[in-house]
Design a protein around this motif. Structure first.
Motif, PDB file in Angstrom:
ATOM      1  N   UNK A 238       0.898  -1.165  -0.041  1.00  0.00           N
ATOM      2  CA  UNK A 238       0.008  -0.063  -0.014  1.00  0.00           C
ATOM      3  C   UNK A 238       0.933   1.257   0.162  1.00  0.00           C
ATOM      4  N   UNK A 239       2.104   1.232   0.719  1.00  0.00           N
ATOM      5  CA  UNK A 239       2.782   2.342   0.690  1.00  0.00           C
ATOM      6  C   UNK A 239       3.469   2.653  -0.637  1.00  0.00           C
ATOM      7  N   UNK A 240       3.701   1.403  -1.257  1.00  0.00           N
ATOM      8  CA  UNK A 240       4.309   1.434  -2.682  1.00  0.00           C
ATOM      9  C   UNK A 240       3.400   2.417  -3.637  1.00  0.00           C
TER      10      UNK A 240
ATOM     11  N   UNK B 223      -5.482   7.934  -9.592  1.00  0.00           N
ATOM     12  CA  UNK B 223      -5.744   8.048  -8.172  1.00  0.00           C
ATOM     13  C   UNK B 223      -6.417   7.129  -7.463  1.00  0.00           C
ATOM     14  N   UNK B 224      -7.215   6.480  -8.017  1.00  0.00           N
ATOM     15  CA  UNK B 224      -8.069   5.244  -7.261  1.00  0.00           C
ATOM     16  C   UNK B 224      -7.221   4.498  -6.687  1.00  0.00           C
ATOM     17  N   UNK B 225      -5.967   4.158  -7.452  1.00  0.00           N
ATOM     18  CA  UNK B 225      -5.129   3.053  -7.023  1.00  0.00           C
ATOM     19  C   UNK B 225      -4.214   3.562  -5.885  1.00  0.00           C
ATOM     20  N   UNK B 226      -3.959   5.104  -5.983  1.00  0.00           N
ATOM     21  CA  UNK B 226      -3.341   5.460  -4.678  1.00  0.00           C
ATOM     22  C   UNK B 226      -4.248   5.616  -3.808  1.00  0.00           C
ATOM     23  N   UNK B 227      -5.522   6.061  -3.602  1.00  0.00           N
ATOM     24  CA  UNK B 227      -6.391   6.048  -2.574  1.00  0.00           C
ATOM     25  C   UNK B 227      -6.613   4.555  -1.886  1.00  0.00           C
ATOM     26  N   UNK B 228      -6.773   3.559  -3.051  1.00  0.00           N
ATOM     27  CA  UNK B 228      -6.671   2.345  -2.243  1.00  0.00           C
ATOM     28  C   UNK B 228      -5.546   1.823  -1.679  1.00  0.00           C
TER      29      UNK B 228
ATOM     30  N   UNK C 213      -2.940   1.007   3.750  1.00  0.00           N
ATOM     31  CA  UNK C 213      -1.864   1.312   4.840  1.00  0.00           C
ATOM     32  C   UNK C 213      -2.622   1.604   5.953  1.00  0.00           C
ATOM     33  N   UNK C 214      -3.776   2.296   6.047  1.00  0.00           N
ATOM     34  CA  UNK C 214      -4.700   2.675   7.309  1.00  0.00           C
ATOM     35  C   UNK C 214      -5.275   1.418   8.017  1.00  0.00           C
ATOM     36  N   UNK C 215      -6.122   0.820   6.997  1.00  0.00           N
ATOM     37  CA  UNK C 215      -6.945  -0.345   7.736  1.00  0.00           C
ATOM     38  C   UNK C 215      -6.136  -1.382   8.046  1.00  0.00           C
ATOM     39  N   UNK C 216      -5.062  -1.828   7.280  1.00  0.00           N
ATOM     40  CA  UNK C 216      -4.010  -3.094   7.794  1.00  0.00           C
ATOM     41  C   UNK C 216      -3.354  -2.795   8.719  1.00  0.00           C
ATOM     42  N   UNK C 217      -2.909  -1.698   8.957  1.00  0.00           N
ATOM     43  CA  UNK C 217      -1.950  -1.206  10.117  1.00  0.00           C
ATOM     44  C   UNK C 217      -2.870  -1.433  11.504  1.00  0.00           C
ATOM     45  N   UNK C 218      -3.947  -0.652  11.276  1.00  0.00           N
ATOM     46  CA  UNK C 218      -4.811  -0.779  12.679  1.00  0.00           C
ATOM     47  C   UNK C 218      -5.168  -2.208  13.009  1.00  0.00           C
ATOM     48  N   UNK C 219      -5.588  -3.356  11.707  1.00  0.00           N
ATOM     49  CA  UNK C 219      -5.838  -4.634  12.205  1.00  0.00           C
ATOM     50  C   UNK C 219      -4.475  -5.223  12.562  1.00  0.00           C
ATOM     51  N   UNK C 220      -3.242  -4.848  12.064  1.00  0.00           N
ATOM     52  CA  UNK C 220      -2.121  -5.726  12.523  1.00  0.00           C
ATOM     53  C   UNK C 220      -1.905  -5.335  14.080  1.00  0.00           C
ATOM     54  N   UNK C 221      -1.944  -4.184  14.538  1.00  0.00           N
ATOM     55  CA  UNK C 221      -2.101  -3.609  15.643  1.00  0.00           C
ATOM     56  C   UNK C 221      -2.682  -4.622  16.732  1.00  0.00           C
TER      57      UNK C 221
END
Length: 169
Positions: A46-48, A56-61, A66-74
């Motif tokens: 996601x960072x890449x 833009x839709x790919x960047x937004x995805x 990054x946001x959702x999986x970082x939260x779930x990983x935590x």
């Protein structure tokens, strides 16, 4: 006998970035390990995407991954610590290879490769999280899977839409 056992074994689809064994979907410890491994990959890729995507839709995805999986990983890491489960700390070799491949791409080429992988990965994730949420052998990990499943289902829809938009397979 071996042929009968092999023939009777369930057939699993293995996504290129997130490898889940058939039995891992019900074994909560294996599931947690695989989910953590896959979640790390989603964040890295996601960072890449936020840096290398053309659409833009790919960047937004990518930013959403990054946001959702970082939260779930935590959240998963917190559960694992309580359970004494050792989660992986880094990408596996296949994921590192895919990350290196993606890092060499940009624009439309990146968009197609990344979104194709994200559709496949999220199809597998949705199946595995659904199975774990119903059949997992640890109540806390089972609950985590059930809580996370709707987000993954949303990710899959988003990935399919973005993939279609950029012409990914």
């Amino acid at each position: 006998m071996a042929k009968i056992i092999g023939f009777a074994a369930p057939i699993c689809v293995v996504a290129p970035l997130l490898i889940f064994a058939c039995s891992s979907a019900k074994d909560s410890t294996k599931f947690a390990t695989n989910a953590a491994q896959g979640g790390m990959a989603e964040v890295e890729f996601g960072r890449l995407a936020t840096q290398r995507a053309g659409d833009p839709s790919v960047r937004e995805f990518g930013a959403r991954m990054v946001a959702d999986h970082s939260r779930a990983n935590s959240e998963l890491k917190s559960i694992a610590v309580q359970k004494g489960i050792q989660l992986p700390a880094d990408l596996n070799s296949e994921q590192k290879s895919e990350k290196d491949k993606l890092a060499q791409m940009s624009g439309a080429e990146f968009d197609k490769e990344y979104m194709s992988a994200m559709v496949k990965d999220h199809e597998t994730d949705v199946k595995d999280f659904d199975t774990q949420s119903k059949d997992g052998n640890d109540a806390d990990i089972k609950a985590f899977a059930g809580k996370t499943l709707p987000t993954l289902q949303e990710h899959l829809k988003m990935a399919q839409a973005a993939a279609q938009k950029v012409g990914a397979k």
